[in-house]
Design an enzyme around this catalytic site. Structure first.
Site, PDB file in Angstrom:
ATOM      1  N   CYS A  26       0.013   9.343  11.289  1.00 11.11           N
ATOM      2  CA  CYS A  26      -0.521   8.541  12.392  1.00 11.11           C
ATOM      3  C   CYS A  26       0.157   8.891  13.708  1.00 11.11           C
ATOM      4  O   CYS A  26      -0.315   8.498  14.776  1.00 11.11           O
ATOM      5  CB  CYS A  26      -0.376   7.055  12.099  1.00 11.11           C
ATOM      6  SG  CYS A  26       1.333   6.481  12.010  1.00 11.11           S
ATOM      7  N   LYS A  62       0.973  -3.352  -2.245  1.00 10.57           N
ATOM      8  CA  LYS A  62      -0.288  -2.777  -2.708  1.00 10.57           C
ATOM      9  C   LYS A  62      -0.352  -1.379  -2.124  1.00 10.57           C
ATOM     10  O   LYS A  62      -0.800  -1.173  -1.002  1.00 10.57           O
ATOM     11  CB  LYS A  62      -1.471  -3.634  -2.234  1.00 10.57           C
ATOM     12  CG  LYS A  62      -2.726  -3.548  -3.127  1.00 10.57           C
ATOM     13  CD  LYS A  62      -3.262  -2.144  -3.349  1.00 10.57           C
ATOM     14  CE  LYS A  62      -3.975  -1.620  -2.117  1.00 10.57           C
ATOM     15  NZ  LYS A  62      -4.551  -0.241  -2.365  1.00 10.57           N
ATOM     16  N   GLU A  88      -3.983   4.056  -3.731  1.00 15.03           N
ATOM     17  CA  GLU A  88      -4.326   4.523  -5.066  1.00 15.03           C
ATOM     18  C   GLU A  88      -4.181   6.034  -5.192  1.00 15.03           C
ATOM     19  O   GLU A  88      -4.201   6.571  -6.302  1.00 15.03           O
ATOM     20  CB  GLU A  88      -5.771   4.150  -5.422  1.00 15.03           C
ATOM     21  CG  GLU A  88      -6.138   2.692  -5.189  1.00 15.03           C
ATOM     22  CD  GLU A  88      -6.775   2.455  -3.832  1.00 15.03           C
ATOM     23  OE1 GLU A  88      -7.994   2.205  -3.776  1.00 15.03           O
ATOM     24  OE2 GLU A  88      -6.035   2.544  -2.822  1.00 15.03           O
TER      25      GLU A  88
END
Length: 503
Positions: A287, A179, A182
């Site tokens: 990160c 996933k 987007e």
């Protein structure tokens, strides 16, 4: 005469084919350098989720039984295909994320390292055998795949982070559902096509696009066995709590506030070069970016001046330009948040050394731009220090000595990465043994471990007990089984005896 631009539609990749799915919702995808919508992304509904998980469940049962030799052959072929498509993948990343092409190729290179590590899976899955632990009894152990696992990945590394997860999961015999973010989904679709071209059976690698509804569906679906997540700390904590409540194994990597201590004995030109690259590379949307420079004693004024010179020299442009060193921010909302945090620091009394809030790139006035920004005399109560900015902003906190710098780092709720710049071995060793951080650099600003170690932080930067990829990745995607075996000799009329033969 008006012209109409036809947008590309980005579909799901379910059970070996591109499909629009049953969901009717869509979301625009932008080029952040131009501010223009470039594609329309199809979003999954519950029916799409169930179809994807069912395909993964069926595929996992078969793939987990396939020989290690056949799995490895697919991985080697996939590695060749990714290497052959670096330019195409990089162009997709730059078009939707905005990072410069050289940086996009760099993240693909780090992903390739993990594929190469996964190619050694026969050695990595070797079990243990103990002969004759008791009379006639042997004990041996091995690891089996979890089954169906999902990866929920962030926008900032649309190729590298999926490659931190999928090759390890697939090599160990699982089916993997990706996933992706987007914001920049196209690279994931190319990866899916390359997996299929490499000979991976349908359903073993799938891509499902969606928002919170899709994430929650993966976290709670009874046929999903494990979740890997990389993103912000609040969402990482939510993912961990929700998925573990539903009986899943979870590794959830959260946010960071990475500090770099600069000692007075450091090579300050070298330190400034690396601080600037680590703070402003990929527009600070990493990160592992260095967002806090901890200037010790007499190093402070000198290092601030040197970083200022480098920040002013950074070439900010569309990532497709050959001389570009830094691209745009991912969304207008992210830009607004960065500008707000910088403004709050200025209003609270911090010193603006380099101010990138009003940057405009000629020819790309509608892009989402923030230039390199350096803020000195930042206090630990300011939001510029307490929040993960995730932008090209370096804040400078001044301390008296190494001990105060270490205490500052250890009091921070995050523990992802950290670094020290020094020419003193004793200081470096004290630092590496004292900081409560998962990944430590000694004169290395971005200490991202190579593929045969594992990546992961401490404290609020990791939820779950397993780091990602490397040996801990193998452990995460498998579970141990121990067999205690006895094969007693059967009695035959031939006079065979259980007694030890003797004269």
């Amino acid at each position: 005469m008006s012209t109409t631009t036809t947008l590309t539609t980005i579909h799901h990749f379910i059970n070996g084919v591109e499909t629009t799915g049953e969901g009717d919702r869509t979301q625009p995808v932008y080029n952040p350098a131009t501010g223009q919508v470039t594609a329309e992304l199809r979003l999954a509904n519950e029916a799409d989720l169930n179809t994807t998980v069912a395909a993964a469940r069926k595929a996992a049962d078969a793939w987990g039984d396939i020989s290690l030799a056949k799995r490895t052959a697919v991985l080697f072929k996939f590695r060749e295909l990714v290497a052959a498509h670096v330019d195409e993948l990089a162009e997709l990343i730059t078009a939707e994320h905005g990072k410069v092409l050289s940086d996009a190729k760099g993240e693909i290179g780090r992903g390739l390292e993990v594929i190469e590590f996964a190619c050694g899976i026969p050695q990595l899955l070797k079990g243990d055998y103990s002969d004759q632990v008791s009379t006639g009894i042997d004990v041996f152990s091995f690891r089996e795949p979890l089954g169906v696992v999902a990866g929920i990945t962030p926008f900032n590394f649309p190729v590298m982070v999926p490659l931190w997860m999928a090759p390890m999961a697939i090599a160990t015999g699982n089916a993997f559902i990706l996933k992706p973010s987007e914001r920049d989904p196209s690279a994931s679709m190319l990866l899916a096509k390359l997996w299929k071209q490499a000979g991976l059976p349908d359903g073993v690698f799938q891509v499902l696009h969606g928002g919170k509804e899709t994430v929650d569906g993966l976290l709670t679906h009874p046929d999903v066995d494990g979740i890997s997540f990389v993103g912000s700390t609040p969402i990482a904590q939510y993912v961990h709590e929700t998925a573990t409540k539903h009986g899943k194994r979870v590794q959830a990597l959260g946010g960071a506030k990475n500090h770099a201590i600069v000692m007075p004995d450091a090579d300050l030109d070298n330190a400034a070069d690396h601080l600037a690259a680590a703070a402003f590379g990929s527009a600070g949307e990493r990160c592992m970016a260095i967002s806090v420079a901890v200037a010790v004693g007499d190093a402070a004024d000198l290092i601030v001046k040197k970083v200022e010179e480098r920040a002013l020299a950074v070439k900010v442009n569309n990532g497709t330009e050959p001389d570009a060193e830094m691209g745009p921010i991912i969304t207008p909302a992210s830009k607004e948040r960065i500008v707000r945090i910088v403004t709050e620091a200025e209003q609270a009394g911090a010193a603006m050394v380099v101010d990138g809030r009003d940057l405009v790139v000629p020819g790309h006035e509608d892009g989402f731009w923030v230039g390199p920004t350096v803020i000195d005399h930042v206090k630990t109560e300011m939001t510029a220090y307490t929040e993960e900015i995730f932008g090209p902003v370096l804040v400078v906190v001044r301390v008296a000595d190494l001990e105060e710098g270490i205490a500052l780092i250890n009091s921070n709720p995050y523990g992802n990465g950290t670094a020290i710049f020094t020419s003193n071995g004793a200081a470096a060793r004290k630092f590496q043994r004292s900081v409560t951080v998962g990944m430590v650099g000694i004169n290395v600003p971005l200490p991202v471990p190579v593929a045969y170690h594992s990546f992961g932080g401490w404290k609020n930067s990791l939820f779950g007990d397993k780091h990602i990829y490397g040996p801990e990745g193998v452990s995460f995607y498998t579970r141990g089984k121990v067999i205690t075996s006895r094969w007693p000799e059967t009695h035959h009329a031939s006079g065979a005896s259980y007694n030890f033969p003797s004269n």
